[in-house]
Design a protein around this motif. Structure first.
Motif, mmCIF file in Angstrom:
data_model
loop_
_atom_site.group_PDB
_atom_site.id
_atom_site.type_symbol
_atom_site.label_atom_id
_atom_site.label_comp_id
_atom_site.label_asym_id
_atom_site.label_seq_id
_atom_site.Cartn_x
_atom_site.Cartn_y
_atom_site.Cartn_z
ATOM 1 N N ALA A 16 -3.885 18.770 12.549
ATOM 2 C CA ALA A 16 -3.415 17.409 12.324
ATOM 3 C C ALA A 16 -4.358 16.376 12.932
ATOM 4 C CB ALA A 16 -2.008 17.239 12.901
ATOM 5 N N ILE A 49 -3.374 13.044 12.973
ATOM 6 C CA ILE A 49 -2.488 12.003 13.498
ATOM 7 C C ILE A 49 -1.310 12.718 14.164
ATOM 8 C CG2 ILE A 49 -3.146 10.236 11.809
ATOM 9 C CD1 ILE A 49 -0.583 10.898 10.244
ATOM 10 N N PRO A 50 -0.770 12.128 15.236
ATOM 11 C CA PRO A 50 0.214 12.869 16.029
ATOM 12 C C PRO A 50 1.501 13.205 15.288
ATOM 13 C CG PRO A 50 -0.079 10.623 16.879
ATOM 14 C CD PRO A 50 -1.133 10.841 15.848
ATOM 15 N N GLU A 51 1.866 12.413 14.305
ATOM 16 C CA GLU A 51 3.132 12.670 13.621
ATOM 17 C C GLU A 51 3.028 13.699 12.497
ATOM 18 O OE1 GLU A 51 1.462 9.821 13.798
ATOM 19 O OE2 GLU A 51 1.898 8.480 12.111
#
Lengths: 81, 81
Positions: free
Chosen positions: A23, A25-27
């Motif tokens: 990933a 991006i953290p979300e």
């Protein structure tokens, strides 16, 4: 399922999930090595609306069953390195 | 978040997701090293009903916010080995 076709289709996924399945991006979840059956279900559920996410609903809508199978096979394959 | 408390709580998760975060059944996702923010959202969405799954709805219902934070921290931590 066709891993190479999945890799080609994954250009759409890479901004968030990475072409390496990690990933960006953290979300977003990592996808590398994820179980293939889970990935297929996730994409089908986003496509059908059974699972809701603003980005993934848009992305999954035009995917064919073959696209979904190929993408799942591609990201699953990345766990074996 | 408390990784050790998360490991203790993860006894509930291991039949499907493994205490090592590697899925034991094909329809379950691997969780090892998954992004923490994604894991928190997944558990909160199962708990609230925003995301539907027969097993996960039952499992997530009694989890507190602390349980969710600890479980997410535990499974996230497994990717660093």
């Amino acid at each position: 399922a066709d891993v190479k076709a999945g890799r080609a289709k994954a250009v759409q996924c890479q901004a968030c999930h990475g072409i390496d399945g990690l990933a960006k991006i953290p979300e977003a979840p990592n996808l590398a090595g994820q179980t293939e059956e889970y990935l297929v279900k996730a994409l089908k559920d986003f496509k059908s609306g059974a699972r809701q996410n603003d980005m993934m609903t848009l992305i999954a809508k035009p995917l064919t069953d073959a696209d979904i199978a190929n993408l799942a096979a591609y990201y699953h394959s990345l766990g074996k390195q």
